[in-house]
Write an enzyme that holds these catalytic residues in place. Structure first.
Site: not given
Length: 395
Positions: A343, A268, A340, A324, A184, A350
């Site tokens: 979850c 990416e 999150c 998840c 990343d 990053d």
């Protein structure tokens, strides 16, 4: 066999420097004249002028009385300049580059010599029109039994002379590794790896910013056309060269390490061209040099037998929970850690993104799924066309 370039510093004699500067000046003149002729032909007559027509123009220019000096240098760099102009126009018409620009003297210059215009004997280079070998600083030796097919001599704006030799070599593939990594790209941390490691951004421009500012202020105070202004311009160019050298050295060491340690590398597919339009982050993004980092990873993976995967730029790597799979609606840049809502897993922004990039890269390499922008773009265009056909015509 793979084509590989070996670049070296060299120090020309006064006679060689005069010849090389004259050759680069003639190459620049021919390039600019051909570009002007092609532009004029299109705007006035809507005619496309190709390499063959440009080469005929060069023959006629050599016969003109005021351009007789073109015959004093090797014709090969002049023709190679026309070939590069043809490539520039091909890239422009294909949408890969902007319209070609005129070459400027203060940018330095370069001249490309094919086998017909140089001689490689006993590990020495003899250029056309010159009886002395180039005084090359051999920082590393060429592979045994190879000879360069093309030689490019370049003068940088800082006054540095370099020669690049293009050779065909057999690159030995690295032994297979069980390691796989997702990368990343960022600003504070140049790269965050799926292994949990973060590599800081060296910020080469910021380190030399004060020195560059001082040199540029001194340049602005010099009278145009004076020798002092030329000396000040060289000082500014040398600072830019220091920044570029430090950045390239760091990127080469980083990319070589990643390629040696990992069998698969997933990154990416960023649109850096559009991202630098953000005025607040443009300088930091340019200093990070993401495009060059990805380019080095791609060709080094090809050299050494590694798998290189680019993930769709619209893939929500930062917003997706790596545990998840839940995707949050918004995640501003100032939020570097988040939990999150589905979850409750705590994520470093990053590191979580790099893990998602690796998972997507594995999906592409294993099942052959295509999540590249070209397919997504074609689907969008198809939807737009179908929706447009469903609309009733206006009365």
């Amino acid at each position: 066999m793979t084509q590989k370039a070996f670049k070296y510093r060299f120090y020309p004699t006064p006679e060689q420097e005069v010849l090389l500067r004259r050759t680069m000046g003639c190459t620049r003149l021919v390039y600019n004249r051909a570009l002007a002729a092609r532009t004029q032909a299109w705007y006035e007559h809507q005619e496309r002028v190709g390499y063959i027509e440009s080469n005929s123009m060069l023959t006629n220019w050599k016969k003109q009385e005021d351009l007789q000096f073109l015959n004093d240098v090797s014709s090969v760099p002049l023709q190679q300049g026309l070939r590069h102009l043809q490539t520039a126009f091909s890239n422009f018409f294909a949408g890969r580059a902007k319209y070609p620009n005129f070459k400027k003297k203060h940018d330095g210059g370069n001249a490309e010599f094919t086998k017909a215009a140089f001689r490689f004997k006993d590990g020495q280079i003899f250029l056309a029109k010159s009886s002395q070998a180039l005084a090359i600083r051999w920082s590393r030796q060429l592979p045994l039994g190879v000879e360069p097919s093309t030689i490019t001599v370049k003068l940088s704006p800082s006054g540095r002379w370099t020669v690049s030799m293009l050779v065909d070599v057999e690159i030995e593939r690295l032994p297979e590794s069980s390691n796989q990594v997702g990368v990343d790209l960022g600003i504070t941390s140049l790269v965050a790896l799926s292994s949990g490691e973060k590599i800081a951004n060296p910020r080469g421009f910021k380190a030399k910013k004060a020195k560059l500012r001082k040199a540029q202020i001194a340049l602005s105070r010099k009278q145009k056309g004076s020798n002092n202004r030329q000396k000040a311009r060289l000082k500014v160019a040398k600072v830019h060269a220091e920044i570029s050298d430090a950045r390239n050295d760091f990127l080469h060491k980083l990319t070589t390490r990643l390629v040696r340690e990992n069998q698969l590398i997933a990154v990416e597919d960023l649109s850096v061209k559009n991202m630098v339009k953000n005025k607040k982050l443009a300088l930091s993004m340019s200093d990070a040099s993401w495009g060059e980092l990805v380019r080095q990873l791609e060709y080094k993976c090809d050299w050494y037998g590694r798998n290189f995967v680019k993930i769709d730029r619209w893939f929500p790597s930062s917003k997706r929970c790596g545990n998840c799979g839940h995707i949050v609606d918004k995640l501003p840049l100032n939020i570097r850690e988040w939990n999150c809502p589905n979850c409750g897993t705590h994520h470093d922004r990053d590191i979580n993104a790099s893990k998602n990039i690796l998972a997507a890269g594995l999906a592409v390499s294993v099942c052959g799924a295509n999540i590249r922008p070209d397919r997504l773009e074609s689907k969008r265009q198809l939807r737009k066309t179908s929706n447009g056909n469903k609309q009733k015509p206006k009365s």
